[in-house]
Design an enzyme around this catalytic site. Structure first.
Site, PDB file in Angstrom:
ATOM      1  N   ALA A  11      23.669  46.869  69.414  1.00 50.99           N
ATOM      2  CA  ALA A  11      22.806  47.661  70.289  1.00 50.99           C
ATOM      3  C   ALA A  11      23.191  49.128  70.398  1.00 50.99           C
ATOM      4  O   ALA A  11      22.710  49.831  71.277  1.00 50.99           O
ATOM      5  CB  ALA A  11      22.792  47.039  71.687  1.00 50.99           C
ATOM      6  N   ARG A  13      22.551  51.593  68.316  1.00 51.72           N
ATOM      7  CA  ARG A  13      21.601  52.560  67.761  1.00 51.72           C
ATOM      8  C   ARG A  13      20.371  51.821  67.240  1.00 51.72           C
ATOM      9  O   ARG A  13      20.332  50.593  67.197  1.00 51.72           O
ATOM     10  CB  ARG A  13      22.242  53.349  66.612  1.00 51.72           C
ATOM     11  CG  ARG A  13      22.706  52.473  65.457  1.00 51.72           C
ATOM     12  CD  ARG A  13      23.336  53.291  64.341  1.00 51.72           C
ATOM     13  NE  ARG A  13      23.725  52.453  63.216  1.00 51.72           N
ATOM     14  CZ  ARG A  13      24.152  52.938  62.047  1.00 51.72           C
ATOM     15  NH1 ARG A  13      24.237  54.236  61.865  1.00 51.72           N
ATOM     16  NH2 ARG A  13      24.494  52.108  61.075  1.00 51.72           N
ATOM     17  N   TYR A 149      20.873  39.753  51.411  1.00 58.42           N
ATOM     18  CA  TYR A 149      20.203  40.104  52.665  1.00 58.42           C
ATOM     19  C   TYR A 149      18.926  39.281  52.858  1.00 58.42           C
ATOM     20  O   TYR A 149      18.671  38.749  53.941  1.00 58.42           O
ATOM     21  CB  TYR A 149      19.888  41.597  52.654  1.00 58.42           C
ATOM     22  CG  TYR A 149      19.276  42.135  53.929  1.00 58.42           C
ATOM     23  CD1 TYR A 149      20.068  42.361  55.050  1.00 58.42           C
ATOM     24  CD2 TYR A 149      17.923  42.438  53.997  1.00 58.42           C
ATOM     25  CE1 TYR A 149      19.524  42.876  56.214  1.00 58.42           C
ATOM     26  CE2 TYR A 149      17.366  42.941  55.163  1.00 58.42           C
ATOM     27  CZ  TYR A 149      18.165  43.165  56.265  1.00 58.42           C
ATOM     28  OH  TYR A 149      17.614  43.671  57.421  1.00 58.42           O
TER      29      TYR A 149
END
Length: 242
Positions: A11, A13, A149
């Protein structure tokens, strides 16, 4: 009415900070996590009296235990968990090392398991909870150089569906938000030509904002979404329509 508390990972950015700020504005007390103390301090400064930052490394079990103990010491109970933290280290598969593959899976997928399981116990006792997992459009579309990913984000969707079935009887909903092209520090590194190519496949013709994603998360944790669970909500400007 007792103020509900939320835990938002990653949290400090971008999307994570936007989610933490929105939930705080909606009346939650928000614990936001960062991998460094400096990041945690930035979260505390941003949230002010509406939340606090905590240092947390999802690949380290003692770090998770310490973070959860800090929350327990505050005598607040987590009602909302937003699994946002994640990494990517782009590489074509033929060039990808096994340690890089392991690092991305360990953080993005196994990390969700590590933090969700202990938080879920408290939700079970309260017979109420909201879990929102951050996925990605690439779970459905694929993306060059991101086999690891994409695998984690596809896994997160499966994790969401399975867990939603396990916990529904306890008043807990579990959903996934899958962002598309969102304007963050990461996308700012894309060249002008690369950004133009990406925007050409977005019908709305613009990149999304972190707040666009935060709005979807805020809805899913609200009472208005109490009959929605096991779903993936796409926030991508139309670039992919399931």
């Amino acid at each position: 009415m007792t103020q509900k508390s939320a835990l938002v990972t990653g949290a400090s950015r971008g999307i994570g900070l936007a989610i933490a700020s929105r939930l705080a504005a909606d009346g939650f007390y928000v614990f936001g996590t960062a991998t460094t103390q400096a990041g945690a301090d930035r979260i505390s400064e941003s949230l002010g009296s509406n939340g606090s930052g905590i240092q947390l490394q999802l690949t380290d079990a003692p770090s998770i235990e310490n973070a959860l103990q800090t929350i327990a010491d505050s005598e607040r109970k987590i009602s909302v968990l937003v699994n946002n933290a994640g990494i990517t280290k782009d590489s074509l598969l033929l060039r990808m090392s096994e340690p890089v593959w392991d690092e991305v899976l360990n953080t993005n997928l196994t990390g969700f398991f590590r933090i969700t399981k202990p938080v879920l116990r408290g939700m079970f006792r309260e017979r109420w909870g909201r879990i929102v997992n951050l996925g990605s459009v690439v779970a459905r579309t694929g993306n060059r150089g991101q086999a690891h990913y994409c695998s984690t984000k596809a896994g997160i969707e499966g994790f969401t569906r399975a867990l939603s079935m396990e916990v529904a009887s306890r008043g807990i909903t579990v959903n996934c938000v899958a962002p598309g092209l969102i304007s963050t520090d990461m996308t700012k590194e894309i060249s002008d030509r690369g950004e133009s190519d990406l925007l050409s496949v977005v019908p709305l013709g613009r990149a999304g904002t972190p707040e666009d994603v935060a709005n979807a998360v805020a809805f899913l944790v609200s009472t208005e979404a109490s009959y929605i669970t096991g779903q993936t909500i796409h926030v991508n400007g139309g670039m992919y329509a399931p």
